[in-house]
Each structure stands twice: as C-alpha cells, then as structure tokens.
Motif scaffolding. Structure first.
Motif, PDB file in Angstrom:
ATOM      1  N   TYR A 128      16.366 -18.141  31.075  1.00 21.29           N
ATOM      2  CA  TYR A 128      16.824 -18.163  29.879  1.00 21.29           C
ATOM      3  C   TYR A 128      18.276 -17.879  29.779  1.00 21.29           C
ATOM      4  N   TYR A 129      18.973 -16.710  30.175  1.00 20.87           N
ATOM      5  CA  TYR A 129      20.212 -16.555  30.276  1.00 20.87           C
ATOM      6  C   TYR A 129      20.451 -15.465  31.482  1.00 20.87           C
ATOM      7  N   ASP A 130      21.539 -15.403  31.875  1.00 20.47           N
ATOM      8  CA  ASP A 130      22.199 -14.247  32.556  1.00 20.47           C
ATOM      9  C   ASP A 130      23.070 -13.392  31.736  1.00 20.47           C
ATOM     10  N   ARG A 131      23.220 -12.001  32.255  1.00 22.36           N
ATOM     11  CA  ARG A 131      23.761 -11.239  31.522  1.00 22.36           C
ATOM     12  C   ARG A 131      24.554 -10.165  32.340  1.00 22.36           C
ATOM     13  N   VAL A 132      25.795 -10.008  32.207  1.00 20.84           N
ATOM     14  CA  VAL A 132      26.605  -9.073  32.793  1.00 20.84           C
ATOM     15  C   VAL A 132      27.280  -7.971  31.928  1.00 20.84           C
ATOM     16  N   ARG A 165      29.062   5.911  22.559  1.00 24.24           N
ATOM     17  CA  ARG A 165      28.768   4.942  23.764  1.00 24.24           C
ATOM     18  C   ARG A 165      29.406   3.569  23.195  1.00 24.24           C
ATOM     19  N   ALA A 166      29.961   2.759  24.161  1.00 24.94           N
ATOM     20  CA  ALA A 166      30.566   1.677  23.873  1.00 24.94           C
ATOM     21  C   ALA A 166      29.910   0.567  25.057  1.00 24.94           C
ATOM     22  N   GLU A 167      29.636  -0.594  24.630  1.00 22.43           N
ATOM     23  CA  GLU A 167      29.193  -1.665  25.643  1.00 22.43           C
ATOM     24  C   GLU A 167      29.703  -2.911  25.495  1.00 22.43           C
ATOM     25  N   ALA A 168      30.173  -3.603  26.207  1.00 15.42           N
ATOM     26  CA  ALA A 168      30.679  -5.066  26.315  1.00 15.42           C
ATOM     27  C   ALA A 168      29.697  -5.757  27.236  1.00 15.42           C
ATOM     28  N   GLU A 169      29.122  -6.977  26.750  1.00 10.99           N
ATOM     29  CA  GLU A 169      28.497  -7.867  27.596  1.00 10.99           C
ATOM     30  C   GLU A 169      28.826  -9.066  27.546  1.00 10.99           C
ATOM     31  N   TYR A 170      28.360 -10.006  28.474  1.00  8.01           N
ATOM     32  CA  TYR A 170      28.531 -11.499  28.422  1.00  8.01           C
ATOM     33  C   TYR A 170      27.126 -12.150  28.708  1.00  8.01           C
ATOM     34  N   ARG A 171      26.758 -13.178  27.951  1.00  9.62           N
ATOM     35  CA  ARG A 171      25.495 -13.525  28.043  1.00  9.62           C
ATOM     36  C   ARG A 171      25.875 -15.263  28.341  1.00  9.62           C
ATOM     37  N   ASP A 172      25.252 -15.868  29.193  1.00 14.11           N
ATOM     38  CA  ASP A 172      25.567 -17.215  29.785  1.00 14.11           C
ATOM     39  C   ASP A 172      23.925 -17.875  29.581  1.00 14.11           C
ATOM     40  N   TYR A 173      23.698 -18.708  28.567  1.00 13.06           N
ATOM     41  CA  TYR A 173      22.637 -19.288  28.425  1.00 13.06           C
ATOM     42  C   TYR A 173      22.483 -20.510  29.154  1.00 13.06           C
ATOM     43  N   THR A 174      21.272 -20.797  29.955  1.00 15.14           N
ATOM     44  CA  THR A 174      21.326 -21.857  30.732  1.00 15.14           C
ATOM     45  C   THR A 174      20.875 -23.045  29.653  1.00 15.14           C
ATOM     46  N   THR A 200      25.792 -18.745  24.119  1.00 17.22           N
ATOM     47  CA  THR A 200      26.806 -18.213  25.060  1.00 17.22           C
ATOM     48  C   THR A 200      28.019 -17.444  24.678  1.00 17.22           C
ATOM     49  N   GLY A 201      28.261 -16.049  25.038  1.00 25.15           N
ATOM     50  CA  GLY A 201      29.526 -15.597  24.575  1.00 25.15           C
ATOM     51  C   GLY A 201      29.274 -14.144  24.586  1.00 25.15           C
ATOM     52  N   PRO A 202      30.445 -13.291  24.294  1.00 23.28           N
ATOM     53  CA  PRO A 202      30.299 -11.923  24.361  1.00 23.28           C
ATOM     54  C   PRO A 202      29.710 -11.310  23.294  1.00 23.28           C
ATOM     55  N   ARG A 203      29.304  -9.996  23.494  1.00 25.08           N
ATOM     56  CA  ARG A 203      28.607  -9.158  22.546  1.00 25.08           C
ATOM     57  C   ARG A 203      28.999  -7.786  22.620  1.00 25.08           C
ATOM     58  N   THR A 258      29.326 -15.551  19.696  1.00 21.62           N
ATOM     59  CA  THR A 258      28.930 -16.777  20.491  1.00 21.62           C
ATOM     60  C   THR A 258      29.966 -17.907  20.313  1.00 21.62           C
ATOM     61  N   GLU A 259      29.436 -19.021  20.951  1.00 17.71           N
ATOM     62  CA  GLU A 259      30.469 -20.123  20.902  1.00 17.71           C
ATOM     63  C   GLU A 259      30.285 -20.897  19.401  1.00 17.71           C
ATOM     64  N   SER A 260      29.041 -20.690  18.756  1.00 20.01           N
ATOM     65  CA  SER A 260      28.800 -21.273  17.674  1.00 20.01           C
ATOM     66  C   SER A 260      29.170 -20.313  16.544  1.00 20.01           C
ATOM     67  N   PRO A 261      29.819 -20.513  15.529  1.00 21.02           N
ATOM     68  CA  PRO A 261      29.844 -19.523  14.164  1.00 21.02           C
ATOM     69  C   PRO A 261      28.575 -19.142  13.640  1.00 21.02           C
ATOM     70  N   ALA A 262      27.554 -20.196  13.836  1.00 25.21           N
ATOM     71  CA  ALA A 262      26.133 -20.145  13.061  1.00 25.21           C
ATOM     72  C   ALA A 262      25.508 -19.009  13.580  1.00 25.21           C
ATOM     73  N   PHE A 263      25.857 -18.466  15.016  1.00 25.72           N
ATOM     74  CA  PHE A 263      25.062 -17.330  15.751  1.00 25.72           C
ATOM     75  C   PHE A 263      26.019 -16.135  16.029  1.00 25.72           C
ATOM     76  N   GLN A 264      27.198 -16.363  15.411  1.00 27.15           N
ATOM     77  CA  GLN A 264      28.215 -15.052  15.317  1.00 27.15           C
ATOM     78  C   GLN A 264      27.625 -13.741  14.435  1.00 27.15           C
ATOM     79  N   TYR A 265      27.853 -12.658  14.619  1.00 24.25           N
ATOM     80  CA  TYR A 265      27.156 -11.737  13.523  1.00 24.25           C
ATOM     81  C   TYR A 265      27.917 -10.394  13.859  1.00 24.25           C
TER      82      TYR A 265
END
Length: 186
Positions: free
Chosen positions: A15-19, A38-47, A53-56, A84-91
C-alpha cells in the motif's frame, strides 16, 4: 531520536512505504510527574495513488504521572498536519489522548490507551462543494516482555482498533491492526 522505515499492506498488496524520524525530550516536573515533548516527520510514498503521497508532521505534549512504582497514567495533546500532493487530502488535526501502563514483577508490561482526533481537511473533496471532516477514535493495547530476548531485543505486541467517521460516507471505516516489534536498549 528514533528513525523508522516501514511498509504497509492492504488486502495483501503493498500500500505504501514510510520513512520517519521522531525526536522526544522529557523534563521531570516533580518526583512523580514528567512532561514529554515529541515531534515527528514522516514521508509516505503510496504505490497506487500519488494524491496521498507526501509528508506528514506531528507535534505532541504529554504529561505522565507515576501512581506507584509500577503504574503510570498519561494525557496528551497533539497537532497533526498532512501535506499530501492533493489539497483534498491535506489536513490539520487536533488529537487528545489518555494512556495507562502497568509493569509486573515477571517482566511483563501492559498498556492501554485511547485517542480522539478531529481532522478537518483543507480542500474541497473531489466532486463535492465542501471539504472532508473526519473524527477518529482509537483504542490501543500493548504487551512488552523484557525477559524474552532475540539477539538482545525484547518483543512488543500491540493492537489498535480504530473507528473513523466522516462527512464523506466513503471514509467511514473501522480498522483492527496488530504488530510485533522488537526493542533494544543501548
């Protein structure tokens, strides 16, 4: 500092890879109470779709209180951002949580927690004239056994139950996920 690399599967398919990278710092407020930031940054690459796809990012403050030598409770407040790349999925989400942990003399540690997140999305959902708004409730359980080790690492078994409700019915869902991880102290 905690680095993480993972791969998620959905219905048996990748489904996706996460770093991710997270940092945390704690302060003792008094002998029984601590503040953890605590602070966290991640990047998800959806297949299958680049729209997701994008940072969180997440920033969290937690107050932890020791009730006795083996029992603790905690409350947390977090701010979550999805770019995410699409504004409809940015939150931009706000999450509150509570957790209790208990260590036993036989080396087993049990934990139970609950979180509630309000997640309004920024862009209008595809084909609609309004943005999505979700509420997500999660209940999680964990068991850590420090007496069993493999190559110096002790196992942690955890399960999470999630219930999501959305003003876009397609995004109402329930998820049950369990994992086994290994922790090694240096």
């Amino acid at each position: 500092v905690t680095p993480e690399v993972s791969r998620a599967f959905l219905a048996g398919d990748r489904y996706y890879d996460r770093v991710a990278l997270s940092v945390a710092r704690g302060w003792t407020l008094n002998p029984k109470t601590a503040l953890i930031l605590r602070a966290e940054a991640e990047y998800r690459d959806y297949t299958t779709s680049t729209t997701l796809t994008g940072p969180r990012y997440e920033g969290q403050a937690e107050v932890r209180r020791r009730l006795d030598a083996r029992t603790s409770i905690a409350g947390s407040l977090a701010y979550n951002v999805g770019n995410t790349e699409s504004p409809a999925f940015q939150y931009d989400g706000i999450e509150i949580g509570a957790r209790a942990n208990r260590a036993f003399e036989n080396g087993i540690q049990l934990g139970v927690g609950i979180t509630y997140e309000s997640r309004p999305y920024r862009g209008n959902f595809t084909g609609l004239t309004f943005a999505r708004k979700d509420t997500i409730t999660s209940l999680n359980f964990s068991v850590f056994i420090d007496r069993w080790t493999f190559q110096g690492a002790a196992p942690t078994y955890s399960c999470k139950l999630t219930w999501a409700q959305s003003n876009v019915a397609f995004y109402d869902y329930n998820v049950q996920e369990c994992s086994i991880g290994f922790t090694r102290n240096f």
